[in-house]
Every structure is written in structure tokens, then in C-alpha cells.
Design a protein around this motif. Structure first.
Motif, PDB file in Angstrom:
ATOM      1  N   GLN A  36      35.223 -16.882  67.956  1.00  0.00           N
ATOM      2  CA  GLN A  36      35.906 -17.560  69.057  1.00  0.00           C
ATOM      3  C   GLN A  36      36.601 -18.834  68.581  1.00  0.00           C
ATOM      4  OE1 GLN A  36      32.603 -18.039  71.799  1.00  0.00           O
ATOM      5  NE2 GLN A  36      33.375 -16.406  73.115  1.00  0.00           N
ATOM      6  N   GLY A  37      35.928 -19.610  67.741  1.00  0.00           N
ATOM      7  CA  GLY A  37      36.528 -20.836  67.237  1.00  0.00           C
ATOM      8  C   GLY A  37      37.791 -20.572  66.441  1.00  0.00           C
ATOM      9  N   LEU A  38      37.762 -19.547  65.592  1.00  0.00           N
ATOM     10  CA  LEU A  38      38.947 -19.200  64.806  1.00  0.00           C
ATOM     11  C   LEU A  38      40.076 -18.698  65.698  1.00  0.00           C
ATOM     12  CD1 LEU A  38      37.221 -17.444  61.781  1.00  0.00           C
ATOM     13  CD2 LEU A  38      38.630 -19.504  61.666  1.00  0.00           C
ATOM     14  N   ALA A  39      39.727 -17.864  66.698  1.00  0.00           N
ATOM     15  CA  ALA A  39      40.760 -17.342  67.599  1.00  0.00           C
ATOM     16  C   ALA A  39      41.433 -18.471  68.374  1.00  0.00           C
ATOM     17  CB  ALA A  39      40.137 -16.329  68.558  1.00  0.00           C
ATOM     18  N   VAL A  40      40.634 -19.428  68.849  1.00  0.00           N
ATOM     19  CA  VAL A  40      41.203 -20.567  69.574  1.00  0.00           C
ATOM     20  C   VAL A  40      42.081 -21.404  68.645  1.00  0.00           C
ATOM     21  CG1 VAL A  40      40.642 -22.730  70.747  1.00  0.00           C
ATOM     22  CG2 VAL A  40      39.377 -20.654  71.295  1.00  0.00           C
ATOM     23  N   LEU A  41      41.628 -21.613  67.419  1.00  0.00           N
ATOM     24  CA  LEU A  41      42.420 -22.391  66.457  1.00  0.00           C
ATOM     25  C   LEU A  41      43.756 -21.715  66.189  1.00  0.00           C
ATOM     26  CD1 LEU A  41      42.721 -24.680  64.376  1.00  0.00           C
ATOM     27  CD2 LEU A  41      41.539 -23.207  62.727  1.00  0.00           C
ATOM     28  N   PHE A  42      43.739 -20.412  65.874  1.00  0.00           N
ATOM     29  CA  PHE A  42      44.968 -19.694  65.590  1.00  0.00           C
ATOM     30  C   PHE A  42      45.899 -19.702  66.810  1.00  0.00           C
ATOM     31  CE2 PHE A  42      42.538 -16.969  62.323  1.00  0.00           C
ATOM     32  CZ  PHE A  42      42.843 -17.871  61.315  1.00  0.00           C
ATOM     33  N   GLY A  43      45.335 -19.436  67.985  1.00  0.00           N
ATOM     34  CA  GLY A  43      46.154 -19.370  69.189  1.00  0.00           C
ATOM     35  C   GLY A  43      46.754 -20.716  69.556  1.00  0.00           C
ATOM     36  N   THR A  44      45.965 -21.788  69.453  1.00  0.00           N
ATOM     37  CA  THR A  44      46.476 -23.119  69.790  1.00  0.00           C
ATOM     38  C   THR A  44      47.586 -23.531  68.843  1.00  0.00           C
ATOM     39  OG1 THR A  44      44.302 -23.751  70.666  1.00  0.00           O
ATOM     40  CG2 THR A  44      45.835 -25.527  70.156  1.00  0.00           C
ATOM     41  N   VAL A  45      47.407 -23.261  67.559  1.00  0.00           N
ATOM     42  CA  VAL A  45      48.460 -23.574  66.582  1.00  0.00           C
ATOM     43  C   VAL A  45      49.731 -22.795  66.908  1.00  0.00           C
ATOM     44  CG1 VAL A  45      49.132 -23.332  64.165  1.00  0.00           C
ATOM     45  CG2 VAL A  45      46.884 -24.236  64.743  1.00  0.00           C
ATOM     46  N   THR A  46      49.594 -21.532  67.322  1.00  0.00           N
ATOM     47  CA  THR A  46      50.751 -20.727  67.699  1.00  0.00           C
ATOM     48  C   THR A  46      51.510 -21.356  68.861  1.00  0.00           C
ATOM     49  OG1 THR A  46      49.707 -18.674  66.953  1.00  0.00           O
ATOM     50  CG2 THR A  46      51.492 -18.470  68.546  1.00  0.00           C
ATOM     51  N   VAL A  47      50.779 -21.760  69.897  1.00  0.00           N
ATOM     52  CA  VAL A  47      51.417 -22.370  71.069  1.00  0.00           C
ATOM     53  C   VAL A  47      52.126 -23.666  70.686  1.00  0.00           C
ATOM     54  CG1 VAL A  47      50.993 -23.440  73.320  1.00  0.00           C
ATOM     55  CG2 VAL A  47      49.832 -21.303  72.719  1.00  0.00           C
ATOM     56  N   ARG A  67      58.563 -27.219  79.820  1.00  0.00           N
ATOM     57  CA  ARG A  67      58.097 -26.559  78.592  1.00  0.00           C
ATOM     58  C   ARG A  67      56.707 -27.047  78.216  1.00  0.00           C
ATOM     59  NH1 ARG A  67      56.232 -23.776  75.870  1.00  0.00           N
ATOM     60  NH2 ARG A  67      56.934 -22.676  74.002  1.00  0.00           N
ATOM     61  N   LEU A  68      56.428 -28.333  78.407  1.00  0.00           N
ATOM     62  CA  LEU A  68      55.092 -28.854  78.123  1.00  0.00           C
ATOM     63  C   LEU A  68      54.071 -28.248  79.071  1.00  0.00           C
ATOM     64  CD1 LEU A  68      55.881 -32.634  77.472  1.00  0.00           C
ATOM     65  CD2 LEU A  68      55.245 -30.906  75.775  1.00  0.00           C
ATOM     66  N   LEU A  69      54.432 -28.128  80.351  1.00  0.00           N
ATOM     67  CA  LEU A  69      53.524 -27.509  81.322  1.00  0.00           C
ATOM     68  C   LEU A  69      53.252 -26.055  80.950  1.00  0.00           C
ATOM     69  CD1 LEU A  69      51.921 -27.548  83.958  1.00  0.00           C
ATOM     70  CD2 LEU A  69      54.057 -27.019  85.173  1.00  0.00           C
ATOM     71  N   LEU A  70      54.299 -25.347  80.507  1.00  0.00           N
ATOM     72  CA  LEU A  70      54.113 -23.962  80.074  1.00  0.00           C
ATOM     73  C   LEU A  70      53.159 -23.887  78.886  1.00  0.00           C
ATOM     74  CD1 LEU A  70      54.850 -20.962  80.195  1.00  0.00           C
ATOM     75  CD2 LEU A  70      56.844 -21.465  78.765  1.00  0.00           C
ATOM     76  N   GLY A  71      53.278 -24.851  77.961  1.00  0.00           N
ATOM     77  CA  GLY A  71      52.367 -24.867  76.816  1.00  0.00           C
ATOM     78  C   GLY A  71      50.919 -25.059  77.239  1.00  0.00           C
ATOM     79  N   VAL A  72      50.683 -25.955  78.205  1.00  0.00           N
ATOM     80  CA  VAL A  72      49.318 -26.169  78.703  1.00  0.00           C
ATOM     81  C   VAL A  72      48.785 -24.899  79.355  1.00  0.00           C
ATOM     82  CG1 VAL A  72      47.932 -27.460  80.367  1.00  0.00           C
ATOM     83  CG2 VAL A  72      49.642 -28.652  78.986  1.00  0.00           C
ATOM     84  N   LEU A  73      49.619 -24.226  80.145  1.00  0.00           N
ATOM     85  CA  LEU A  73      49.191 -22.980  80.795  1.00  0.00           C
ATOM     86  C   LEU A  73      48.918 -21.889  79.763  1.00  0.00           C
ATOM     87  CD1 LEU A  73      51.623 -22.903  83.856  1.00  0.00           C
ATOM     88  CD2 LEU A  73      49.204 -23.558  83.817  1.00  0.00           C
ATOM     89  N   GLN A  74      49.705 -21.861  78.705  1.00  0.00           N
ATOM     90  CA  GLN A  74      49.485 -20.863  77.662  1.00  0.00           C
ATOM     91  C   GLN A  74      48.143 -21.088  76.967  1.00  0.00           C
ATOM     92  OE1 GLN A  74      53.095 -21.498  75.413  1.00  0.00           O
ATOM     93  NE2 GLN A  74      54.036 -19.620  76.173  1.00  0.00           N
ATOM     94  N   ILE A  75      47.797 -22.342  76.698  1.00  0.00           N
ATOM     95  CA  ILE A  75      46.520 -22.629  76.056  1.00  0.00           C
ATOM     96  C   ILE A  75      45.370 -22.271  76.988  1.00  0.00           C
ATOM     97  CG2 ILE A  75      45.041 -24.487  75.194  1.00  0.00           C
ATOM     98  CD1 ILE A  75      47.490 -25.826  74.059  1.00  0.00           C
ATOM     99  N   ALA A  76      45.518 -22.566  78.296  1.00  0.00           N
ATOM    100  CA  ALA A  76      44.477 -22.192  79.262  1.00  0.00           C
ATOM    101  C   ALA A  76      44.303 -20.674  79.303  1.00  0.00           C
ATOM    102  CB  ALA A  76      44.837 -22.735  80.645  1.00  0.00           C
ATOM    103  N   GLY A  77      45.425 -19.959  79.323  1.00  0.00           N
ATOM    104  CA  GLY A  77      45.335 -18.498  79.300  1.00  0.00           C
ATOM    105  C   GLY A  77      44.722 -17.976  78.016  1.00  0.00           C
ATOM    106  N   LEU A  78      45.017 -18.654  76.902  1.00  0.00           N
ATOM    107  CA  LEU A  78      44.432 -18.261  75.621  1.00  0.00           C
ATOM    108  C   LEU A  78      42.905 -18.372  75.656  1.00  0.00           C
ATOM    109  CD1 LEU A  78      44.490 -17.833  72.474  1.00  0.00           C
ATOM    110  CD2 LEU A  78      44.714 -20.312  72.308  1.00  0.00           C
TER     111      LEU A  78
END
Length: 317
Positions: free
Chosen positions: A285-296, A11-22
Motif C-alpha cells: 500500500q505504501g509503495l502504491a500510494v507513493l507511485f500514484g502520488t508522484v504520478t499525480v 487544476r489544483l483541485l483536480l489534483g487533490v481529488l485524484q489523490i483522494a481517489g487514489l
């Protein structure tokens, strides 16, 4: 125990991949925006030489892959870039807007969790009775009202007609804590839909748990009804409810934009609206990354909590 650790690692690996994809998705989407940012910032009727100079200063003359690597490297160092409009660091915009937004979301969550759990447990305890029907009817009706319409209604009633609360944050500075009454109407709007969905999940989970074999076994051993309800049945309902709370926290950061705009709260919603209007790509971009990272991260935490309480469900957000 080893299976649980393996699941956590996956699950942690999936989270890292999700952030990379984000990161890749955010950069690709901003690259695909129509128009040329250099033309927009070169002024009215710019000549080609000026446009080229602006493109060079903005780094738009370099390959997209090179700019992506540089941008990701800056994010890893805590430097998402600078505003194209003002030249200020993007972190300043995020820091200014994050406080009011986090305050709104935090106050909402602090009230939401005990209120939703309490209503869900009460409805399950009175299953089929007048209290259960009343809670179900009110929550279902309230869930159907859009946030904007509910905000307008509450403003008209409590601010304009009764005069109990300020209609907006205009004139109260940038710190909502100075006048806590400013937070009341936004928090009421933000609470409305999540408390309905989470309480219904808790109710359904509690009813299912109370009819399960392990609860019946606990009753046969003479365990008190209160202990059965809170220590045996409630953890069973906590798994789906925890995931819904995580989705709610994620929704708060996105849905709060509408509420902040309606009540003129100077949070991330205001920063985003201003950045979109000015086509300030680094801030967007900064806001999108912030929102997406918090979601993950929130969904990762919810999965870990759900797996802790109900490991057999093997849930994954």
C-alpha cells in the motif's frame, strides 16, 4: 490573468481529488486481494483460535471503513503503518529503496531532456534530409525494442563480451554512487524509449511552429534564425514535450522495477517484489500510494508548464 488563476485553481483541485481517489482505490484493491492475510501469517496448519488472534493483532476484525480512516490519518501524519513481516515502519522500506530508484530516474532525466530536445531540433532543422531520416529510423527502431530485451543485449555486449561494465549491482553494496559504472547499463536501458518519443514530439512541434505565422513575422522583422528556433519555435513544442517528460518520469518509477530486477539494483522495485512475495500489505500500500502520488504531482506540474507555454491548448493530463 484571472482566467489563468481560475484554471490553476481548478487544476489544483483536480489534483487533490485524484489523490483522494487514489487512496480509496489502493485500499479497495488491497482489500479485494484473494486469500486471508491472517491465515497466511498464522503459520502452517493453524488452529482457528490462532487465526482469530492474528486477525485481531492485524486489525482485520474491525470494519473496513474504520481501518480506511485510520490508514488515511496515518498517511497524513507521515505514518503509512508497519510491515506485517518484520514489524519495521513502512517508511524505512521506502527510504531504503527510494534512494537508488531516485538516483536512476534522476540521472536518466538529466541526460534525457537535453538529448531528446537536441535530436528533435536537429531533425526538424534538417527536415526531409539524410540526418532527419537517420534520426527517425533509429529512434523508431529503438522504440520497438522492449526494455528487458535491450537490457539483456547490452549486458551481453558491454559486460560479458567486452568486459567494460559490471553486469549487475551484486557485490557493489547498496549505494550505486560508490561504483558509478553500475548505473551505466540501467540508465542506457531507461533512456532508450523516452528519448525516441520525446525527440519525435519535439521534431513535430518544431516543424509546425516553424511554419506558423508568428515565426514568419519574426523572420520579417529580421530576427536571427537561431533566436527564431530557440525562443519562438521551441516554446511551442515545449507543451506536449513537457507532458511527455512528466509521463516519462512517472514511467521511470514504474518501469524502473523491471530494470532494477534485471540489474539487481536495490531500489523500490526490489522492495515491491519482496513485499508481494511475502504478501506484506502495508508495504505494498505504501509503495502504491507513493507511485500514484508522484504520478499525480508530475502530471499536475506538466499541465502547469504546458499552460504557461501554450495557454490556448488548455491541456490537462
Amino acid at each position: 490573468m484571472s482566467d489563468r488563476r481560475a484554471w490553476v485553481r481548478r487544476r489544483l483541485l483536480l489534483g487533490v481529488l485524484q489523490i483522494a481517489g487514489l487512496l480509496l482505490l489502493v485500499f479497495a484493491l488491497t482489500e479485494a486481494l484473494p486469500g486471508d492475510a491472517a491465515v497466511a501469517f498464522a503459520g502452517d496448519q493453524p488452529d482457528p483460535e490462532r487465526i482469530e488472534r492474528v486477525r485481531e493483532l492485524m486489525g482485520l476484525d474491525r470494519p473496513a471503513g474504520e481501518r480506511f480512516v485510520e490508514w488515511v490519518g496515518g498517511l497524513l501524519r507521515g505514518d503509512p503503518g508497519v510491515s506485517l513481516v518484520t514489524g519495521r515502519p513502512v517508511t524505512e522500506y521506502l527510504a531504503v529503496g527510494f534512494g537508488p530508484t531516485l538516483l536512476l530516474a534522476g540521472v536518466t532525466l538529466v541526460i534525457l531532456v537535453p538529448l531528446a530536445v537536441g535530436l528533435g531540433v536537429l531533425a526538424a532543422r534538417r527536415e526531409g534530409g539524410p540526418v532527419d531520416r537517420l534520426i527517425s529510423t533509429v529512434t523508431l527502431g529503438l522504440y520497438a525494442v522492449p526494455e528487458f530485451a535491450l537490457g539483456v543485449l547490452l549486458t551481453v555486449v558491454f559486460a560479458l563480451w567486452l568486459g567494460w561494465l559490471p553486469p549487475t549491482a551484486i557485490g557493489y553494496g547498496t549505494d550505486p554512487l560508490v561504483t558509478p559504472l553500475v548505473l551505466v547499463l540501467p540508465v542506457m536501458v531507461l533512456l532508450a524509449r523516452p528519448v525516441c518519443s520525446i525527440s519525435r514530439l519535439v521534431r513535430a512541434g518544431m516543424i509546425e511552429a516553424m511554419a506558423s505565422g508568428h515565426v514568419a513575422q519574426a523572420r520579417r522583422y529580421g530576427v536571427s534564425a537561431v533566436r527564431v528556433r530557440w525562443t519562438h519555435a521551441l516554446p511551442h513544442a515545449a507543451a506536449p514535450a513537457a507532458q511527455q517528460v512528466a509521463r516519462t518520469a512517472d514511467w521511470l518509477l514504474g518501469g524502473v522495477i523491471v530494470v532494477e530486477t534485471l540489474f539487481v539494483v536495490p531500489g523500490l522495485g526490489t522492495v515491491l517484489m519482496d513485499a508481494v512475495a511475502a504478501r506484506d500489505i502495508p508495504v505494498i500500500q505504501g509503495l502504491a500510494v507513493l507511485f500514484g502520488t508522484v504520478t499525480v504531482l508530475l502530471n499536475l506540474g506538466a499541465d502547469l508548464v504546458a499552460h504557461r507555454f501554450a495557454p490556448r491548448l488548455e491541456v490537462a493530463a
